[in-house]
Motif scaffolding. Structure first.
Motif, PDB file in Angstrom:
ATOM      1  N   GLY A  70      85.939  25.412  61.776  1.00 14.08           N
ATOM      2  CA  GLY A  70      84.484  24.842  61.694  1.00 14.08           C
ATOM      3  C   GLY A  70      84.296  24.801  60.256  1.00 14.08           C
ATOM      4  O   GLY A  70      83.208  24.363  59.910  1.00 14.08           O
ATOM      5  N   LYS A 203      79.564  21.046  61.144  1.00  7.78           N
ATOM      6  CA  LYS A 203      79.916  22.134  61.815  1.00  7.78           C
ATOM      7  C   LYS A 203      79.516  22.044  63.382  1.00  7.78           C
ATOM      8  O   LYS A 203      78.164  21.754  63.446  1.00  7.78           O
ATOM      9  CB  LYS A 203      79.776  23.571  61.320  1.00  7.78           C
ATOM     10  CG  LYS A 203      80.133  24.851  62.028  1.00  7.78           C
ATOM     11  CD  LYS A 203      79.950  26.125  61.349  1.00  7.78           C
ATOM     12  CE  LYS A 203      80.541  27.301  61.952  1.00  7.78           C
ATOM     13  NZ  LYS A 203      80.331  28.455  61.324  1.00  7.78           N
ATOM     14  N   THR A 205      80.270  23.676  67.801  1.00 10.26           N
ATOM     15  CA  THR A 205      80.736  24.505  68.424  1.00 10.26           C
ATOM     16  C   THR A 205      81.352  23.935  69.902  1.00 10.26           C
ATOM     17  O   THR A 205      80.531  23.192  70.562  1.00 10.26           O
ATOM     18  CB  THR A 205      79.876  25.663  68.842  1.00 10.26           C
ATOM     19  OG1 THR A 205      79.195  26.079  67.583  1.00 10.26           O
ATOM     20  CG2 THR A 205      80.605  26.816  69.653  1.00 10.26           C
ATOM     21  N   PRO A 211      84.056  27.342  67.036  1.00 11.51           N
ATOM     22  CA  PRO A 211      83.718  26.303  65.986  1.00 11.51           C
ATOM     23  C   PRO A 211      84.580  25.404  65.622  1.00 11.51           C
ATOM     24  O   PRO A 211      85.828  25.636  65.473  1.00 11.51           O
ATOM     25  CB  PRO A 211      83.030  27.185  64.731  1.00 11.51           C
ATOM     26  CG  PRO A 211      84.175  28.513  64.982  1.00 11.51           C
ATOM     27  CD  PRO A 211      84.358  28.746  66.328  1.00 11.51           C
TER      28      PRO A 211
END
Length: 255
Positions: A70, A203, A205, A211
């Motif tokens: 991420g 970023k 998820t 992530p």
């Protein structure tokens, strides 16, 4: 009936056929005051001279891969080592949409794929990708909804201070974002190499809580008519000189 204009036009077309150097694909870049060094001189001729007419090879290119965990920072190769950059800005000369399949969910780095397609439409051995069972969601394993066949987008990003473009790999998670950006440019009949594009990371998820980074694409400026013409010529000449099969196969290796 006055046929003078018609004869002149036909004569010009015949001359173009007889003299292919006059066509756009063969036109040399005219030195300009462009902010892009590759567009301000006949860069490809210089490259050929330096390489002693050896073909453009994938080993010449720096590759920017998707960051892991991420991260929203690119790792860009340079003479002094990898450098962290929050965004990448330049002219997208062209792009390809390869896909590759490995018979292992965790292939060893550098392993070539079992099956490869350069355009996500037809595989190297002539099979239609849309009909392949490995193109189905959930075909990778029983736990995720991922496809076993890995898709990506490869961008040839020309930056202002470089004669050769960066190769930027866009993961499948951001493929639709890029194609949507390209379509928005198309809606105004703007070629993708007619604008300066900024690429940044955000970023996100996934459903499992893992992530990852998604890519954002933004046209930050439009090239002048002169620069756009130069960029179009350079892109055509560059892609003609490039061994697309080799570069796609190399980047498709497991990483």
């Amino acid at each position: 009936m006055d046929t003078t204009n018609l004869k002149n036009r036909l004569g010009a077309k015949v001359q173009m056929i007889q003299d292919p150097i006059s066509s756009e694909a063969q036109t040399s870049l005219i030195p300009t005051n462009s902010g892009y060094v590759a567009l301000g001189s006949n860069a490809l001729e210089i490259i050929k001279d330096n390489l002693k007419n050896q073909p453009l090879s994938v080993q010449l290119f720096d590759i920017v891969k998707a960051p892991s965990g991420g991260s929203t920072v690119f790792s860009v190769p340079s003479i002094s080592g990898d450098e962290a950059e929050k965004e990448l800005t330049g002219i997208i000369l062209d792009y390809t949409t390869p896909r590759a399949y490995w018979d292992s969910t965790d292939p060893v780095e550098g392993t070539p794929p079992v099956c490869l397609s350069h355009n996500s439409i037809m595989s190297q051995d002539g099979k239609v990708c849309a009909h392949c069972p490995y193109n189905d969601f959930g075909s990778r394993d029983g736990e995720s909804n991922a496809k076993a066949c890995k898709e990506s987008v490869l961008l040839f990003l020309l930056r202002s201070d470089n004669a050769l473009p960066l190769l930027v790999r866009i993961p499948v998670s951001s493929k639709k974002r890029f194609l949507k950006y390209s379509t928005r440019l198309l809606s105004s009949l703007t070629p993708i190499n007619g604008v300066v594009t900024k690429i940044s990371l955000e970023k996100a998820t996934n459903k499992s809580g893992k992530p990852y980074a998604v890519y954002n694409f933004e046209a930050v400026s439009t090239l002048s008519p002169e620069e756009a013409a130069q960029a179009r010529i350079f892109a055509k000449q560059f892609m003609q000189a490039l061994n697309a099969t080799e570069i796609t196969s190399e980047v498709a290796k497991a990483s």
